[in-house]
Design a protein around this motif. Structure first.
Motif, PDB file in Angstrom:
ATOM      1  N   LYS A 291       0.826  -1.208   0.000  1.00 54.06           N
ATOM      2  CA  LYS A 291       0.000   0.000   0.000  1.00 54.06           C
ATOM      3  C   LYS A 291       0.860   1.258   0.000  1.00 54.06           C
ATOM      4  O   LYS A 291       0.524   2.261  -0.641  1.00 54.06           O
ATOM      5  N   LEU A 292       1.984   1.219   0.716  1.00 49.79           N
ATOM      6  CA  LEU A 292       2.898   2.362   0.779  1.00 49.79           C
ATOM      7  C   LEU A 292       3.764   2.481  -0.470  1.00 49.79           C
ATOM      8  O   LEU A 292       4.460   3.482  -0.649  1.00 49.79           O
ATOM      9  N   ASN A 293       3.743   1.445  -1.308  1.00 52.70           N
ATOM     10  CA  ASN A 293       4.605   1.352  -2.486  1.00 52.70           C
ATOM     11  C   ASN A 293       6.072   1.541  -2.110  1.00 52.70           C
ATOM     12  O   ASN A 293       6.774   2.414  -2.615  1.00 52.70           O
ATOM     13  N   THR A 294       6.491   0.692  -1.181  1.00 49.27           N
ATOM     14  CA  THR A 294       7.890   0.665  -0.789  1.00 49.27           C
ATOM     15  C   THR A 294       8.379  -0.783  -0.822  1.00 49.27           C
ATOM     16  O   THR A 294       7.589  -1.710  -0.992  1.00 49.27           O
ATOM     17  N   VAL A 295       9.674  -0.979  -0.663  1.00 50.25           N
ATOM     18  CA  VAL A 295      10.251  -2.320  -0.753  1.00 50.25           C
ATOM     19  C   VAL A 295      10.030  -3.088   0.550  1.00 50.25           C
ATOM     20  O   VAL A 295      10.230  -2.559   1.643  1.00 50.25           O
ATOM     21  N   ASN A 296       9.610  -4.331   0.424  1.00 51.54           N
ATOM     22  CA  ASN A 296       9.424  -5.213   1.564  1.00 51.54           C
ATOM     23  C   ASN A 296      10.628  -6.152   1.677  1.00 51.54           C
ATOM     24  O   ASN A 296      11.120  -6.653   0.675  1.00 51.54           O
ATOM     25  N   TRP A 297      11.101  -6.375   2.907  1.00 51.27           N
ATOM     26  CA  TRP A 297      12.214  -7.290   3.152  1.00 51.27           C
ATOM     27  C   TRP A 297      11.727  -8.407   4.069  1.00 51.27           C
ATOM     28  O   TRP A 297      10.960  -8.161   5.000  1.00 51.27           O
ATOM     29  N   VAL A 298      12.188  -9.613   3.819  1.00 54.74           N
ATOM     30  CA  VAL A 298      11.796 -10.780   4.613  1.00 54.74           C
ATOM     31  C   VAL A 298      13.051 -11.531   5.043  1.00 54.74           C
ATOM     32  O   VAL A 298      13.933 -11.788   4.228  1.00 54.74           O
ATOM     33  N   GLY A 299      13.107 -11.865   6.317  1.00 57.87           N
ATOM     34  CA  GLY A 299      14.236 -12.624   6.837  1.00 57.87           C
ATOM     35  C   GLY A 299      13.975 -14.116   6.797  1.00 57.87           C
ATOM     36  O   GLY A 299      13.314 -14.630   5.898  1.00 57.87           O
ATOM     37  N   MET A 300      14.460 -14.828   7.815  1.00 60.65           N
ATOM     38  CA  MET A 300      14.413 -16.298   7.819  1.00 60.65           C
ATOM     39  C   MET A 300      12.985 -16.802   7.949  1.00 60.65           C
ATOM     40  O   MET A 300      12.349 -16.670   8.999  1.00 60.65           O
ATOM     41  N   GLU A 301      12.487 -17.391   6.893  1.00 60.70           N
ATOM     42  CA  GLU A 301      11.176 -18.025   6.867  1.00 60.70           C
ATOM     43  C   GLU A 301      11.262 -19.269   5.977  1.00 60.70           C
ATOM     44  O   GLU A 301      11.960 -19.246   4.959  1.00 60.70           O
ATOM     45  N   PRO A 302      10.569 -20.344   6.326  1.00 57.76           N
ATOM     46  CA  PRO A 302      10.550 -21.516   5.437  1.00 57.76           C
ATOM     47  C   PRO A 302       9.894 -21.163   4.115  1.00 57.76           C
ATOM     48  O   PRO A 302       9.142 -20.184   4.016  1.00 57.76           O
ATOM     49  N   ASN A 303      10.170 -21.950   3.091  1.00 53.10           N
ATOM     50  CA  ASN A 303       9.672 -21.642   1.751  1.00 53.10           C
ATOM     51  C   ASN A 303       8.159 -21.435   1.703  1.00 53.10           C
ATOM     52  O   ASN A 303       7.671 -20.517   1.031  1.00 53.10           O
ATOM     53  N   GLU A 304       7.410 -22.292   2.413  1.00 50.94           N
ATOM     54  CA  GLU A 304       5.953 -22.164   2.339  1.00 50.94           C
ATOM     55  C   GLU A 304       5.468 -20.846   2.937  1.00 50.94           C
ATOM     56  O   GLU A 304       4.524 -20.224   2.432  1.00 50.94           O
ATOM     57  N   GLU A 305       6.135 -20.367   4.001  1.00 51.80           N
ATOM     58  CA  GLU A 305       5.783 -19.076   4.593  1.00 51.80           C
ATOM     59  C   GLU A 305       6.187 -17.943   3.655  1.00 51.80           C
ATOM     60  O   GLU A 305       5.456 -16.965   3.489  1.00 51.80           O
ATOM     61  N   TYR A 306       7.364 -18.088   3.052  1.00 53.27           N
ATOM     62  CA  TYR A 306       7.806 -17.040   2.127  1.00 53.27           C
ATOM     63  C   TYR A 306       6.830 -16.918   0.951  1.00 53.27           C
ATOM     64  O   TYR A 306       6.513 -15.801   0.517  1.00 53.27           O
ATOM     65  N   ALA A 307       6.363 -18.032   0.444  1.00 51.21           N
ATOM     66  CA  ALA A 307       5.426 -18.009  -0.687  1.00 51.21           C
ATOM     67  C   ALA A 307       4.155 -17.254  -0.318  1.00 51.21           C
ATOM     68  O   ALA A 307       3.606 -16.486  -1.121  1.00 51.21           O
ATOM     69  N   GLU A 308       3.689 -17.449   0.914  1.00 52.04           N
ATOM     70  CA  GLU A 308       2.478 -16.764   1.374  1.00 52.04           C
ATOM     71  C   GLU A 308       2.713 -15.257   1.468  1.00 52.04           C
ATOM     72  O   GLU A 308       1.851 -14.455   1.092  1.00 52.04           O
ATOM     73  N   ILE A 309       3.896 -14.876   1.953  1.00 46.63           N
ATOM     74  CA  ILE A 309       4.241 -13.454   2.053  1.00 46.63           C
ATOM     75  C   ILE A 309       4.351 -12.840   0.662  1.00 46.63           C
ATOM     76  O   ILE A 309       3.809 -11.759   0.383  1.00 46.63           O
ATOM     77  N   ALA A 310       5.051 -13.523  -0.230  1.00 47.98           N
ATOM     78  CA  ALA A 310       5.243 -13.012  -1.591  1.00 47.98           C
ATOM     79  C   ALA A 310       3.917 -12.836  -2.317  1.00 47.98           C
ATOM     80  O   ALA A 310       3.757 -11.921  -3.142  1.00 47.98           O
ATOM     81  N   ALA A 311       2.945 -13.685  -1.990  1.00 47.31           N
ATOM     82  CA  ALA A 311       1.644 -13.622  -2.650  1.00 47.31           C
ATOM     83  C   ALA A 311       0.867 -12.354  -2.325  1.00 47.31           C
ATOM     84  O   ALA A 311      -0.092 -12.019  -3.024  1.00 47.31           O
ATOM     85  N   GLU A 312       1.303 -11.621  -1.282  1.00 40.96           N
ATOM     86  CA  GLU A 312       0.652 -10.357  -0.952  1.00 40.96           C
ATOM     87  C   GLU A 312       0.912  -9.293  -2.020  1.00 40.96           C
ATOM     88  O   GLU A 312       0.209  -8.289  -2.091  1.00 40.96           O
ATOM     89  N   GLY A 313       1.948  -9.490  -2.825  1.00 41.49           N
ATOM     90  CA  GLY A 313       2.163  -8.617  -3.968  1.00 41.49           C
ATOM     91  C   GLY A 313       3.139  -7.482  -3.775  1.00 41.49           C
ATOM     92  O   GLY A 313       3.394  -6.712  -4.718  1.00 41.49           O
ATOM     93  N   ALA A 314       3.701  -7.321  -2.582  1.00 37.06           N
ATOM     94  CA  ALA A 314       4.722  -6.290  -2.382  1.00 37.06           C
ATOM     95  C   ALA A 314       6.020  -6.726  -3.062  1.00 37.06           C
ATOM     96  O   ALA A 314       6.326  -7.922  -3.123  1.00 37.06           O
ATOM     97  N   ARG A 315       6.772  -5.799  -3.578  1.00 36.48           N
ATOM     98  CA  ARG A 315       8.077  -6.110  -4.160  1.00 36.48           C
ATOM     99  C   ARG A 315       9.008  -6.452  -2.999  1.00 36.48           C
ATOM    100  O   ARG A 315       9.277  -5.619  -2.131  1.00 36.48           O
ATOM    101  N   THR A 316       9.489  -7.693  -2.985  1.00 36.89           N
ATOM    102  CA  THR A 316      10.100  -8.256  -1.786  1.00 36.89           C
ATOM    103  C   THR A 316      11.529  -8.734  -2.015  1.00 36.89           C
ATOM    104  O   THR A 316      11.836  -9.367  -3.025  1.00 36.89           O
ATOM    105  N   VAL A 317      12.387  -8.434  -1.036  1.00 33.46           N
ATOM    106  CA  VAL A 317      13.756  -8.950  -0.980  1.00 33.46           C
ATOM    107  C   VAL A 317      13.780 -10.074   0.046  1.00 33.46           C
ATOM    108  O   VAL A 317      13.328  -9.898   1.176  1.00 33.46           O
ATOM    109  N   ARG A 318      14.308 -11.233  -0.340  1.00 35.86           N
ATOM    110  CA  ARG A 318      14.430 -12.346   0.605  1.00 35.86           C
ATOM    111  C   ARG A 318      15.865 -12.438   1.108  1.00 35.86           C
ATOM    112  O   ARG A 318      16.800 -12.621   0.332  1.00 35.86           O
ATOM    113  N   ILE A 319      16.035 -12.314   2.432  1.00 33.43           N
ATOM    114  CA  ILE A 319      17.351 -12.450   3.055  1.00 33.43           C
ATOM    115  C   ILE A 319      17.430 -13.808   3.744  1.00 33.43           C
ATOM    116  O   ILE A 319      16.592 -14.144   4.590  1.00 33.43           O
ATOM    117  N   ILE A 320      18.452 -14.572   3.400  1.00 36.44           N
ATOM    118  CA  ILE A 320      18.604 -15.961   3.835  1.00 36.44           C
ATOM    119  C   ILE A 320      19.752 -16.068   4.842  1.00 36.44           C
ATOM    120  O   ILE A 320      20.775 -15.382   4.705  1.00 36.44           O
TER     121      ILE A 320
END
Length: 316
Positions: A92-121
């Motif tokens: 909604k803010l049209n800013t970059v989303n960052w995600v830390g340690m999450e299992p693949n299935e959780e990451y997929a759910e987050i990515a599905a929200e549609g924010a442009r996302t950086v995954r940090i492993i």
């Protein structure tokens, strides 16, 4: 970090670690350093600024980004998932989303929200996990991928273990392997706090670095803004994007980082309370206020856009 210190956050003890507040707590020094930087006023010819920002080749409405939180979906019991809530806010803010340690299935759910996302492993000892998570993130449309290069030691002086998964060292050869695995997707090294590491990230082919001490992982850690100018100079002409986190709690903090050479900043724990209390709406209100503060200080110092900052306005 000292998990025995009373936590202001909900959820199981230690889920969101808190630091000691003592002399070795890098967060204390960082806050004091941020607050010690003062700003002179340059108002003649000042105009209302734009915060439009280009990150990884895409335009966003602000250089203030979401943090790379981990594990937050384990915190609340009301059915809400905080990782999804702040992803919605980022969109909604049209800013970059960052995600830390999450299992693949959780990451997929987050990515599905549609924010442009950086995954940090995390720097897992099993490099196969890292390579798998890089490819999974790319498959799910990540704008960039990266590794927490600073999350190697634990407080026992050995390689850390997170959620039962052993972590390991990050060698220069490893970084080169991860950059190659990412292909055309930008690769980020998060947790750079020295010119030495910044230059190794450049050699590895990283597209961006995050100057950070990971909320005080290193005892007596230098403030990111203290080392930022040296890193900026060392990477001059490289094209590497420089991001900063740790203690960026107001738009004024963000201004100081941007004036010293950061391309964008991440909010960090400043959004935790509104996130856990109000969800996406609380995050939106927090970041909108930060954007207002950033714009205010830009107007006070004759900075018309994100490309026009001048470090000489700061008194350090």
């Amino acid at each position: 970090m000292n998990d025995n210190v009373k936590s202001p956050w909900p959820g199981p003890a230690g889920m969101i670690p808190v630091t000691s507040g003592k002399a070795d707590d890098a967060n204390v020094f960082n806050r004091n350093y941020l607050d010690s930087i003062h700003v002179e006023m340059r108002v003649i010819d000042a105009v209302e600024p734009t915060l439009k920002t280009v990150i990884f080749g895409e335009e966003f409405d602000s250089p203030i980004m979401m943090p790379a939180f981990s594990h937050l979906n384990k915190v609340l019991k009301d059915g809400k998932k905080p990782m999804l809530e702040y992803a919605r806010a980022a969109k909604k803010l049209n800013t970059v989303n960052w995600v830390g340690m999450e299992p693949n299935e959780e990451y997929a759910e987050i990515a599905a929200e549609g924010a442009r996302t950086v995954r940090i492993i995390k720097p897992f000892a099993d490099h196969g996990i890292i390579l798998d998570e890089i490819q999974f993130a790319i498959k799910h449309g990540a704008i960039a991928v990266g590794v927490d290069i600073d999350h190697v030691p634990g407080t026992d002086g050995r390689y850390d273990v997170v959620d039962g998964i052993p972590l390991g060292p990050v060698m220069l050869s490893d970084l080169k392997e991860y950059v190659k695995a990412a292909g055309k997707v930008p690769f980020v090294a998060k947790g750079v706090l020295s010119v030495q590491d910044a230059l190794k990230c450049k050699e590895a082919g990283c597209a961006a670095i995050v100057i950070s001490h990971h909320h005080g992982r290193i005892p007596f850690g230098v403030a990111p803004l203290m080392v930022l100018p040296k890193i900026k100079t060392a990477l001059e002409g490289s094209g590497i994007a420089i991001f900063v986190d740790c203690g960026i709690d107001t738009g004024y903090d963000a201004y100081k980082a941007l004036a010293l050479g950061a391309d964008a900043v991440a909010v960090g724990r400043g959004i935790l309370k509104p996130l856990l209390q109000q969800g996406a709406e609380g995050v939106e209100e927090k970041v909108q206020k930060m954007n207002e503060q950033l714009s205010e200080l830009m107007m006070y110092t004759c900075v018309k856009d994100i490309r026009s900052f001048d470090a000489s306005v700061l008194y350090i």
